[in-house]
Design a protein around this motif. Structure first.
Motif: not given
Length: 447
Positions: A127-133, A317-329
């Motif tokens: 249904d949905v995809a994110n803007a990359s990992l 930050r304390e409630k973030a779902t991930s430590n990913i802070c950028t993407n392979s744009g």
């Protein structure tokens, strides 16, 4: 290269300019045991043109994928990337745009990521995809953490067919976690993963085509997981396979993770890569990374924004779902452009061509005495058993200019039963001459 001025006067001028009493004072915060006591044995500086010549000489020693027959796969595949892709990603509106936190000046980047998400969602049947990992391996670890949050359970089963690098990354994220169960790698099957699912299982992780090239029954895995309230995470390392195979979402996958390198991104001696993730609509709030959405502005004009951004580190930050802070744009842009150039018909044709080349390779390998093909099914990758250890054979063939695949023992140390196994891949770039050269070389080096 000299790192300090040559004379005492020059050193004194430098220290005076920055207000330091001595050179030792510059490094006062560094523990004494960490300081280099002797001068480094480095050459003096050279003119720029000599440095360039030296670097070209070093680069000339490389044997690149295009320099001869190439059968390496195992999560990194050589495909043709049209020149159009490299041309378009270097346009200034893409190359200078990095972090689209201000939508009013980042509409081009945001629209591209929105289209990219749409492509990935359709490709995976979700249904949905994110803007990359970052890549497929870290994406798999993120999917495991996401499944734990969704189910409020901790037990996770990793299939024996999961790529060893992906398994190791997941284990790195969940170090010393007793609820992470990694089944032994096996060229014959996924292990007893379906029999190990219980009421405490958060998710099972299954790869198809798996590390050994086998196509796996996703529907059976989905049914077994869902019967116990667990989620099914499906991993795809060769994204081109989805041009021919049914999308994982059609068979009940809850989270799909894939490596997108094969489309739009060349091998580049190891990176960068592109992680794809897609899920079902009801799980979207636990999905890591960025999500771009479509909206309208104050004048009713179509626009694009980052949505659900409170999930990200830069907001809460304390409630973030991930430590990913950028993407392979940039890699995502290359993926989206290449897939757009192919279109649905082109992707299907590319996938069929890959499978046809793999079938030709499999038929040829079957003629080599002592070589056993272990796959009843495959897409463009397969595993063979040699009569001797695979690593020395691959080394001998490399001396002949043939990169003959990945010995399983290189990734699975301490498993002597896997020493004779060799994983090979064929793509649309694999020619009949490449296959002929491989077969001739194998017949020459095998006892």
């Amino acid at each position: 290269m000299r790192y300090l001025p040559h004379s005492d006067a020059e050193r004194a001028d430098m220290l005076a300019a920055i207000g330091a009493p001595s050179i030792e004072a510059l490094f006062g915060a560094v523990p004494a045991k960490a300081l280099q006591s002797e001068s480094l044995d480095l050459p003096d500086h050279s003119p720029e043109f000599l440095v360039e010549a030296h670097m070209r000489g070093l680069a000339g020693q490389n044997h690149a994928a295009a320099d001869g027959p190439f059968f390496v796969g195992a999560g990194a595949y050589r495909h043709h990337v049209p020149a159009t892709v490299d041309h378009l990603i270097q346009r200034s509106e893409w190359l200078t745009a990095y972090t689209p936190y201000q939508p009013e000046i980042s509409q081009g980047t945001l629209q591209m990521l929105f289209e990219f998400q749409t492509q990935v969602a359709k490709l995976t049947g979700m249904d949905v995809a994110n803007a990359s990992l970052y890549d497929g391996s870290t994406g798999t670890a993120e999917a495991v953490l996401m499944a734990r949050r969704l189910t409020r359970r901790t037990k996770v089963l990793l299939s024996g067919g999961l790529h060893p690098h992906y398994r190791d990354v997941v284990c790195g994220y969940l170090k010393d976690d007793a609820d992470l169960i990694c089944l032994d790698a096996s060229p014959e099957g996924q292990g007893d993963i379906l029999d190990r699912i219980d009421d405490q299982t958060a998710a099972i992780v299954v790869q198809t085509p798996d590390f050994y090239g086998h196509l796996r029954n996703i529907q059976t895995a989905a049914d077994a997981a869902h019967a116990k309230g667990a989620l099914l995470i499906v991993v795809v390392t060769e994204i081109v396979s989805l041009g021919l195979l049914e999308a994982p979402g059609a068979y009940g996958a809850d989270i799909v993770v894939a490596e997108g390198q094969s489309i739009g991104n060349a091998l580049n001696f190891g990176g960068p890569y592109l992680g794809l993730m897609a899920t079902r609509q009801q799980f979207v709030r636990q999905m890591p990374g960025r999500l771009c959405g479509e909206t309208v502005d104050a004048d009713g004009q179509r626009g694009f924004v980052l949505t659900l951004s409170t999930r990200e580190q830069h907001i809460r930050r304390e409630k973030a779902t991930s430590n990913i802070c950028t993407n392979s744009g940039l890699c995502a842009l290359a993926f989206s452009i290449h897939l757009g150039l192919l279109g649905e018909a082109g992707l299907v044709k590319l996938a069929r061509l890959n499978h046809a080349r793999a079938c030709a390779l499999a038929d040829a390998l079957g003629t080599v005495k002592g070589v056993e093909l272990l796959n009843a099914t495959f897409f463009n990758e397969m595993t063979i058993r040699l009569p001797v250890a695979a690593e020395p054979v691959v080394a001998q063939l490399a001396k002949k200019g043939i990169l003959a695949g990945v010995p399983v023992s290189r990734l699975e140390r301490g498993r002597p039963e896997l020493d004779n196994l060799l994983v090979l891949a064929a793509t649309e770039l694999t020619t009949d001459a490449d296959i002929t050269a491989l077969i001739a070389a194998l017949e020459e080096v095998l006892p």
